[in-house]
Scaffold this motif. Structure first.
Motif, PDB file in Angstrom:
ATOM      1  N   VAL A  42      35.938  27.414  -8.707  1.00  0.00           N
ATOM      2  CA  VAL A  42      35.681  29.031  -8.547  1.00  0.00           C
ATOM      3  C   VAL A  42      36.518  29.502  -7.545  1.00  0.00           C
ATOM      4  N   GLY A  43      37.321  30.496  -8.169  1.00  0.00           N
ATOM      5  CA  GLY A  43      38.305  31.375  -7.416  1.00  0.00           C
ATOM      6  C   GLY A  43      38.373  32.522  -7.590  1.00  0.00           C
ATOM      7  N   SER A  44      39.146  33.371  -6.830  1.00  0.00           N
ATOM      8  CA  SER A  44      39.515  34.939  -6.845  1.00  0.00           C
ATOM      9  C   SER A  44      40.663  35.091  -6.300  1.00  0.00           C
ATOM     10  N   TRP A  45      40.844  36.480  -6.136  1.00  0.00           N
ATOM     11  CA  TRP A  45      42.301  36.913  -5.589  1.00  0.00           C
ATOM     12  C   TRP A  45      42.657  36.241  -4.339  1.00  0.00           C
ATOM     13  N   LYS A  46      41.554  36.164  -3.507  1.00  0.00           N
ATOM     14  CA  LYS A  46      41.789  35.312  -2.159  1.00  0.00           C
ATOM     15  C   LYS A  46      42.020  33.944  -2.145  1.00  0.00           C
ATOM     16  N   THR A  47      42.251  33.198  -3.036  1.00  0.00           N
ATOM     17  CA  THR A  47      42.336  31.958  -3.348  1.00  0.00           C
ATOM     18  C   THR A  47      43.722  31.490  -4.290  1.00  0.00           C
ATOM     19  N   PRO A  48      44.163  30.404  -4.225  1.00  0.00           N
ATOM     20  CA  PRO A  48      45.301  30.163  -4.745  1.00  0.00           C
ATOM     21  C   PRO A  48      44.988  30.159  -6.380  1.00  0.00           C
ATOM     22  N   LYS A  49      45.949  30.716  -7.320  1.00  0.00           N
ATOM     23  CA  LYS A  49      45.699  30.663  -8.422  1.00  0.00           C
ATOM     24  C   LYS A  49      45.804  29.297  -8.957  1.00  0.00           C
ATOM     25  N   PRO A  50      45.362  29.127 -10.403  1.00  0.00           N
ATOM     26  CA  PRO A  50      45.528  27.767 -11.068  1.00  0.00           C
ATOM     27  C   PRO A  50      46.935  27.480 -11.447  1.00  0.00           C
ATOM     28  N   SER A  51      47.747  26.932 -10.508  1.00  0.00           N
ATOM     29  CA  SER A  51      49.210  26.756 -10.631  1.00  0.00           C
ATOM     30  C   SER A  51      49.318  25.492 -11.272  1.00  0.00           C
ATOM     31  N   ARG A  52      50.623  24.966 -11.478  1.00  0.00           N
ATOM     32  CA  ARG A  52      50.820  23.805 -12.078  1.00  0.00           C
ATOM     33  C   ARG A  52      50.528  22.613 -11.058  1.00  0.00           C
ATOM     34  N   ALA A  53      51.042  22.972  -9.935  1.00  0.00           N
ATOM     35  CA  ALA A  53      50.749  22.110  -8.804  1.00  0.00           C
ATOM     36  C   ALA A  53      49.314  21.553  -8.609  1.00  0.00           C
ATOM     37  N   ILE A  54      48.580  22.622  -8.650  1.00  0.00           N
ATOM     38  CA  ILE A  54      46.972  22.393  -8.430  1.00  0.00           C
ATOM     39  C   ILE A  54      46.430  21.525  -9.709  1.00  0.00           C
ATOM     40  N   LEU A  55      46.947  22.074 -11.050  1.00  0.00           N
ATOM     41  CA  LEU A  55      46.410  21.467 -12.156  1.00  0.00           C
ATOM     42  C   LEU A  55      46.954  19.948 -12.180  1.00  0.00           C
ATOM     43  N   GLU A  56      47.932  19.910 -11.764  1.00  0.00           N
ATOM     44  CA  GLU A  56      48.683  18.167 -11.954  1.00  0.00           C
ATOM     45  C   GLU A  56      47.964  17.374 -10.706  1.00  0.00           C
ATOM     46  N   ALA A  57      47.628  18.015  -9.672  1.00  0.00           N
ATOM     47  CA  ALA A  57      47.111  17.414  -8.550  1.00  0.00           C
ATOM     48  C   ALA A  57      45.777  17.184  -8.794  1.00  0.00           C
ATOM     49  N   CYS A  58      44.952  18.038  -9.698  1.00  0.00           N
ATOM     50  CA  CYS A  58      43.378  17.931  -9.805  1.00  0.00           C
ATOM     51  C   CYS A  58      43.364  17.735 -11.394  1.00  0.00           C
ATOM     52  N   PRO A  59      43.739  16.659 -11.935  1.00  0.00           N
ATOM     53  CA  PRO A  59      43.527  16.805 -13.310  1.00  0.00           C
ATOM     54  C   PRO A  59      42.228  16.757 -14.083  1.00  0.00           C
ATOM     55  N   GLU A  60      41.289  16.561 -13.341  1.00  0.00           N
ATOM     56  CA  GLU A  60      39.714  16.628 -13.831  1.00  0.00           C
ATOM     57  C   GLU A  60      39.500  18.270 -14.092  1.00  0.00           C
ATOM     58  N   ILE A  61      39.995  19.103 -13.488  1.00  0.00           N
ATOM     59  CA  ILE A  61      39.669  20.530 -13.546  1.00  0.00           C
ATOM     60  C   ILE A  61      39.710  20.936 -15.158  1.00  0.00           C
ATOM     61  N   LYS A  62      38.735  21.396 -15.541  1.00  0.00           N
ATOM     62  CA  LYS A  62      38.791  21.850 -16.852  1.00  0.00           C
ATOM     63  C   LYS A  62      38.258  23.304 -17.012  1.00  0.00           C
ATOM     64  N   LEU A  63      37.577  23.866 -16.083  1.00  0.00           N
ATOM     65  CA  LEU A  63      37.321  25.427 -16.096  1.00  0.00           C
ATOM     66  C   LEU A  63      37.552  25.775 -14.828  1.00  0.00           C
ATOM     67  N   TRP A  64      38.616  26.838 -14.881  1.00  0.00           N
ATOM     68  CA  TRP A  64      38.808  27.866 -13.791  1.00  0.00           C
ATOM     69  C   TRP A  64      37.950  29.263 -13.972  1.00  0.00           C
ATOM     70  N   GLU A  65      36.740  29.365 -13.173  1.00  0.00           N
ATOM     71  CA  GLU A  65      35.959  30.315 -13.062  1.00  0.00           C
ATOM     72  C   GLU A  65      36.520  31.463 -12.102  1.00  0.00           C
ATOM     73  N   HIS A  66      36.919  32.749 -12.478  1.00  0.00           N
ATOM     74  CA  HIS A  66      37.699  33.720 -11.644  1.00  0.00           C
ATOM     75  C   HIS A  66      36.588  34.474 -11.185  1.00  0.00           C
ATOM     76  N   ALA A  67      36.133  34.645  -9.832  1.00  0.00           N
ATOM     77  CA  ALA A  67      35.150  35.479  -9.706  1.00  0.00           C
ATOM     78  C   ALA A  67      35.395  36.969  -9.333  1.00  0.00           C
ATOM     79  N   ALA A  68      36.203  37.571 -10.384  1.00  0.00           N
ATOM     80  CA  ALA A  68      36.719  38.793  -9.974  1.00  0.00           C
ATOM     81  C   ALA A  68      36.936  39.244 -11.538  1.00  0.00           C
ATOM     82  N   GLY A  69      37.898  40.301 -11.754  1.00  0.00           N
ATOM     83  CA  GLY A  69      38.085  40.691 -13.076  1.00  0.00           C
ATOM     84  C   GLY A  69      39.230  40.282 -13.630  1.00  0.00           C
TER      85      GLY A  69
END
Ligand SMILES: NC(=O)C1=CN([C@@H]2O[C@H](COP(=O)(O)OP(=O)(O)OC[C@H]3O[C@@H](n4cnc5c(N)ncnc54)[C@H](O)[C@@H]3O)[C@@H](O)[C@H]2O)C=CC1
Ligand SMILES: O=C(O)C(=O)CO
Length: 327
Positions: A56-83
């Motif tokens: 669960v992220g927003s503008w004040k958090t890192p975006k779903p980048s390749r680096a994050i998704l590759e380091a955390c391959p279990e992530i299936k849903l990125w919930e953007h708590a903003a627009g």
């Protein structure tokens, strides 16, 4: 239990999650809350999200980048708590098996509420009257309009536009809608009459509110011709993006004293200190506060998680094919 990582800084968690929604979330998943108010770096986020299936992220958090998704391959849903999530869809995301959900529907309610207030205040001429009362014993009561007697225009049948329609309908105005992507029938079902020309909307309306995304086709769509076509004393509200209007063209009309504007956005943002929208008496310029942070967002996060955990889709899943029409 599914592991969820809430990247949001503590102050934002407090702003969007009520005690109830926080507890609800903890009842359905193992929630790891960010315990700092700092903006996490991408590296910190990679650590924090280890083992998480949902972020669960927003503008004040890192975006779903390749680096994050590759380091955390279990992530299936990125919930953007903003627009808007458009900026997430870079080439980095191509081919990644991740669902991106936006809380734009929840934010839409907050924006719509502010627009309703502005429209009433604008049509009733409350601000000019109060301004005159600072120097006059009794400022004349101007010709004012009630919503029931007004024709109002919505540009963009967006989520904000639709919430606004829901809120304003009970007041009984005639509502015109301009959005090339909606049919006449669908507009009628929403309680509005679709117009095919923006100039027609400008010519007929006592108040207009703008709810388009910023795209190639919407850049400066309210320009000199459109503002000049608006009725004298009409109200113009922009809480979408500053670039959707030609600000100089609007200023030219405002300087003639013809219109009254509420601008929650500008181009650039914030507006320069010498920009006339800060000082003209017939403009209320606010600092992008229409959406803001509210419990509506936290509630949607919880609803989206419930849907996801029961194998359904979150309320607004954003996909590549939607991007050119989206905010
Ligand atoms: N001031 C604030 O705090 C906030 C501002 N916004 C802004 O409000 C605007 C609306 O947001 P949402 O309701 O989420 O949008 P949305 O993504 O739900 O809808 C966009 C709508 O614009 C329509 N559209 C696209 N191109 C158009 C065109 N050329 N002419 C007319 N209509 C067109 C689409 O058909 C769609 O109905 C966006 O610009 C968004 O960034 C959103 C939330 C908070
Ligand atoms: O979500 C958006 O587009 C916003 O402007 C948030 O305030």
């Amino acid at each position: 239990m599914v592991q969820i990582g809430v990247l949001l800084p503590v102050s934002m968690q407090k702003a969007i999650f009520s005690e109830t929604s926080r507890k609800e979330m903890e009842a359905i998943a193992a929630v790891r809350w960010n315990e700092t108010d700092e903006q996490l770096t991408e590296e910190q986020a990679c650590q924090f999200l280890q083992g998480c299936e949902v972020s669960v992220g927003s503008w004040k958090t890192p975006k779903p980048s390749r680096a994050i998704l590759e380091a955390c391959p279990e992530i299936k849903l990125w919930e953007h708590a903003a627009g808007s999530v458009k900026a997430f869809f870079s080439d980095e995301l191509q081919g990644k098996d991740i669902m991106i959900a936006s809380c734009a529907p929840a934010i839409g309610r907050t924006v719509a509420e502010m627009v309703l207030g502005e429209m009433i205040i604008g049509l009733r001429r409350i601000i000019p009257n109060a301004q005159s009362n600072r120097t006059e014993r009794r400022a004349p009561v101007p010709n004012k309009l009630y919503l029931a007697a007004a024709t109002i225009g919505i540009i963009g049948a967006s989520q904000v536009g639709r919430y606004f329609l829901q809120l304003v309908r009970p007041f009984g105005p005639r509502v015109l809608l301009y959005d090339p992507y909606i049919t006449h029938e669908a507009a009628a079902e929403l309680g509005a009459a679709k117009v095919d020309s923006l100039l027609e909307l400008c010519a007929q309306c006592d108040a207009i509110t703008m709810h388009t995304p910023m795209t190639e086709s919407t850049r400066h769509m309210m320009g000199a011709k459109e503002f000049q076509t608006m009725k004298d004393d009409a109200v113009f509200i922009n809480s979408s993006r500053g670039g959707c209007i030609d600000e100089q063209a609007l200023i030219a009309e405002l300087q003639k004293g013809r219109l009254f504007a509420f601008l929650d956005v500008s181009d650039p943002e914030p507006a320069d200190m010498d920009n006339p929208i800060r000082t003209l008496p017939n403009v209320i310029y606010t600092s992008h506060l229409a959406g803001g942070q509210s419990y509506h967002i936290g509630n949607q996060v919880v609803e989206d998680l419930k849907a996801y955990l029961s194998g359904q889709k979150p309320k607004m899943v954003v996909t590549w094919d939607m991007l050119d029409r989206l905010a």
